[in-house]
Design an enzyme around this catalytic site. Structure first.
Site, PDB file in Angstrom:
ATOM      1  N   TYR A  37       0.850  -1.211   0.000  1.00  0.00           N
ATOM      2  CA  TYR A  37       0.000   0.000   0.000  1.00  0.00           C
ATOM      3  C   TYR A  37       0.880   1.254   0.000  1.00  0.00           C
ATOM      4  O   TYR A  37       1.049   1.911   1.035  1.00  0.00           O
ATOM      5  CB  TYR A  37      -0.891   0.027   1.243  1.00  0.00           C
ATOM      6  N   TRP A  41      -3.567   6.356   2.976  1.00  0.00           N
ATOM      7  CA  TRP A  41      -4.969   5.958   3.170  1.00  0.00           C
ATOM      8  C   TRP A  41      -5.574   6.742   4.326  1.00  0.00           C
ATOM      9  O   TRP A  41      -4.898   7.034   5.319  1.00  0.00           O
ATOM     10  CB  TRP A  41      -5.055   4.463   3.494  1.00  0.00           C
ATOM     11  N   ASP A  44      -6.138   4.680   7.800  1.00  0.00           N
ATOM     12  CA  ASP A  44      -4.781   4.304   8.224  1.00  0.00           C
ATOM     13  C   ASP A  44      -4.075   5.507   8.844  1.00  0.00           C
ATOM     14  O   ASP A  44      -3.467   5.404   9.910  1.00  0.00           O
ATOM     15  CB  ASP A  44      -3.953   3.820   7.029  1.00  0.00           C
ATOM     16  N   TYR A  89       0.914  -0.214  -7.023  1.00  0.00           N
ATOM     17  CA  TYR A  89      -0.445  -0.357  -6.491  1.00  0.00           C
ATOM     18  C   TYR A  89      -1.485  -0.012  -7.549  1.00  0.00           C
ATOM     19  O   TYR A  89      -1.310   0.920  -8.331  1.00  0.00           O
ATOM     20  CB  TYR A  89      -0.650   0.566  -5.274  1.00  0.00           C
ATOM     21  N   GLN A 115     -13.584   6.593   3.391  1.00  0.00           N
ATOM     22  CA  GLN A 115     -13.253   5.468   4.280  1.00  0.00           C
ATOM     23  C   GLN A 115     -13.757   5.802   5.687  1.00  0.00           C
ATOM     24  O   GLN A 115     -14.166   6.943   5.927  1.00  0.00           O
ATOM     25  CB  GLN A 115     -11.727   5.254   4.295  1.00  0.00           C
ATOM     26  N   GLY A 176     -13.806  -0.031   4.815  1.00  0.00           N
ATOM     27  CA  GLY A 176     -12.464  -0.448   5.234  1.00  0.00           C
ATOM     28  C   GLY A 176     -12.353  -1.956   5.342  1.00  0.00           C
ATOM     29  O   GLY A 176     -11.266  -2.498   5.428  1.00  0.00           O
ATOM     30  N   ASP A 178     -12.969  -4.662   3.256  1.00  0.00           N
ATOM     31  CA  ASP A 178     -13.251  -4.881   1.834  1.00  0.00           C
ATOM     32  C   ASP A 178     -14.111  -6.099   1.520  1.00  0.00           C
ATOM     33  O   ASP A 178     -15.100  -6.006   0.806  1.00  0.00           O
ATOM     34  CB  ASP A 178     -11.941  -5.023   1.052  1.00  0.00           C
ATOM     35  N   ARG A 211      -5.884 -12.716   0.314  1.00  0.00           N
ATOM     36  CA  ARG A 211      -6.429 -11.512  -0.333  1.00  0.00           C
ATOM     37  C   ARG A 211      -7.828 -11.819  -0.913  1.00  0.00           C
ATOM     38  O   ARG A 211      -8.199 -12.983  -1.070  1.00  0.00           O
ATOM     39  CB  ARG A 211      -5.498 -11.078  -1.492  1.00  0.00           C
ATOM     40  N   GLU A 407      -0.116  -7.104   9.378  1.00  0.00           N
ATOM     41  CA  GLU A 407      -1.371  -6.410   9.049  1.00  0.00           C
ATOM     42  C   GLU A 407      -2.546  -7.109   9.752  1.00  0.00           C
ATOM     43  O   GLU A 407      -3.435  -6.448  10.276  1.00  0.00           O
ATOM     44  CB  GLU A 407      -1.538  -6.457   7.521  1.00  0.00           C
TER      45      GLU A 407
HETATM   46  C1  DGY Z   1      -6.719  -2.560  -0.781  1.00  0.00           C
HETATM   47  O1  DGY Z   1      -6.147  -2.172  -1.791  1.00  0.00           O
HETATM   48  O2  DGY Z   1      -6.681  -3.730  -0.370  1.00  0.00           O
HETATM   49  C2  DGY Z   1      -7.436  -1.581   0.026  1.00  0.00           C
HETATM   50  O3  DGY Z   1      -8.058  -2.154   1.125  1.00  0.00           O
HETATM   51  C3  DGY Z   1      -8.455  -0.795  -0.779  1.00  0.00           C
HETATM   52  O4  DGY Z   1      -8.545   0.421  -0.177  1.00  0.00           O
END
Ligand code: DGY
Length: 434
Positions: A37, A41, A44, A89, A115, A176, A178, A211, A407
């Site tokens: 990332y 954000w 974050d 990204y 967010q 947030g 996802d 993911r 994370e």
């Molecule tokens: C990601 O890219 O995984 C984020 O959570 C999207 O904001």
């Protein structure tokens, strides 16, 4: 604390400081993680600013200032600010194509959605811990105005008549969380667009099992391109949105922020008191619509048809953080927490561990996150469940001690997942844990 513990906590504190230092860019903003990332954000940066506030008020405020560089004319604070182009990204600024007249500052590129609004709460916490409020008054007052405009945007652009009492999220990324299983049906129903110009960049090494799936990304990007075609900031956005949820994270954090902004207003802008009290009243009443008697918990709600979205999730506990629950509801949530904690030795998993949708390693479908743990722990403490609050804190600490600043973590405690050296895990460790 034993000497050994205190030494290991010092080492972990040093490591957390090092993570924030290396993830900081231009001494102004902080990326959540270097590779996965590499932009700024919204929520974050809120959690990250709390970490800075533990040792550098100036840097904490700068984190929020840099986020506000991306604020839109209409008050929205976008979910990503693209300060500098980064190839690692996607979706990046060229996917979002936010028209330049929407952002307040010229030349700043951002995403086109928001967010969870933690930044009002963070601002109030930084203020409370600031030893020289006089010296920083102007900076606090400026940030206060930005956050108030953000609240105003939520309450006007994301609510609907007649009630205007709960805000809607229009994209799974806005919560947030996802790929929370609660969104599955709505995500399935998103009309799929042509996303052939888009390539995922989040699949690195062997992380695919941690993911979201490609089919989720197809929906996420179809929504992005749909909103882009509408022009984002338009009266057409809400009626034409293909995903609409009365979201527990957005509403809980907005309400919590309204409480904290009301507190801050006492020093910064006393004449705003009535504004904040009215918003607290409206949102607190609205939150009761998300309580399910049947499930004895708060639930996300489909804003198209008013149906609750199962399964139960860690978001079900966030109304405690918002002070939106009554005592009976808090007791029911304590019971629910205890049941989950009997299934796995670490808490709090993102999804009900008894749900068939629970996946122990996949992002927001099972693992434990440090930021939600902090909010849930605070929420339980506020309602007098100090034992639960302490258990959540001890679990979080143990996971970081065992695996490092990941994370997210598996609830049976075996693994740290996602990005390592993750900024909000380090920041909240400094603020809350060590
Ligand atoms: C990601 O890219 O995984 C984020 O959570 C999207 O904001």
């Amino acid at each position: 604390m034993s000497e050994q513990n205190s030494n290991s906590h010092k080492t972990l504190r040093d490591e957390a400081l090092y993570i924030l230092k290396t993830n900081s860019r231009d001494h102004r903003y902080t990326v959540p993680s270097d590779r996965l990332y590499p932009y700024q954000w919204n929520w974050d940066s809120g959690f990250i600013a709390l970490g800075y506030a533990a040792y550098d008020i100036d840097r904490a405020l700068t984190e929020l200032d840099s986020l506000m560089d991306g604020q839109w004319q209409n008050g929205m604070v976008p979910h990503i600010v693209f300060h500098e182009f980064e190839e690692h990204y996607a979706p990046g600024p060229l996917d979002w194509q936010v028209p330049s007249h929407l952002t307040a500052k010229p030349g700043v590129c951002t995403s086109g959605i928001t967010q969870p609004p933690i930044i009002g709460t963070v601002l109030a916490r930084i203020y409370a811990s600031c030893p020289d409020k006089e010296a920083y008054h102007l900076r606090f007052a400026t940030l206060y105005t930005h956050v108030k405009a953000y609240h105003e945007w939520f309450m006007t652009k994301r609510t609907s008549a007649p009630a205007h009492d709960l805000v809607k999220s229009l994209h799974p990324w806005e919560s947030g969380m996802d790929n929370l299983p609660c969104w599955d049906k709505l995500v399935d129903d998103v009309p799929r667009g042509d996303i052939s110009q888009f390539r995922r960049k989040d699949l690195k090494g062997d992380n695919a099992a941690q993911r979201p799936h490609d089919s989720d990304y197809h929906a996420y990007m179809s929504l992005v391109y749909h909103y882009r075609a509408i022009g984002y900031d338009s009266i057409e956005l809400l009626p034409q949105a293909h995903f609409k949820v009365y979201d527990l994270v957005l509403n809980s954090l907005l309400l919590r922020s309204a409480h904290d902004m009301a507190q801050l207003a006492q020093d910064i802008k006393p004449e705003d008191q009535a504004y904040w009290q009215a918003q607290i009243h409206t949102l607190t009443q609205g939150m009761q619509k998300l309580w399910s008697e049947e499930h004895q918990a708060f639930l996300n709600q489909n804003a198209f048809d008013g149906q609750f979205l199962m399964p139960l999730s860690c978001a079900s506990f966030l109304p405690l953080f918002a002070r939106a629950a009554n005592e009976t509801q808090a007791a029911a949530l304590a019971k629910l927490y205890t049941k989950w904690r009997e299934i796995y030795p670490y808490s709090v998993p993102t999804t009900d561990p008894e749900s068939p949708k629970f996946e122990i390693e996949r992002y927001w479908r099972g693992p434990i996150w440090v930021n939600t743990n902090w909010m849930i722990s605070e929420g339980f403490a506020a309602y007098g469940y100090q034992d639960i609050a302490d258990t959540i804190k001890a679990d979080t600490r143990a996971l970081i001690e065992e695996h490092g600043f990941y994370e997210y973590f598996t609830p049976e405690g075996a693994k740290g997942l996602g990005a390592n050296h993750f900024s909000w895990s380090a920041a909240l460790a400094l603020y809350w844990l060590f």
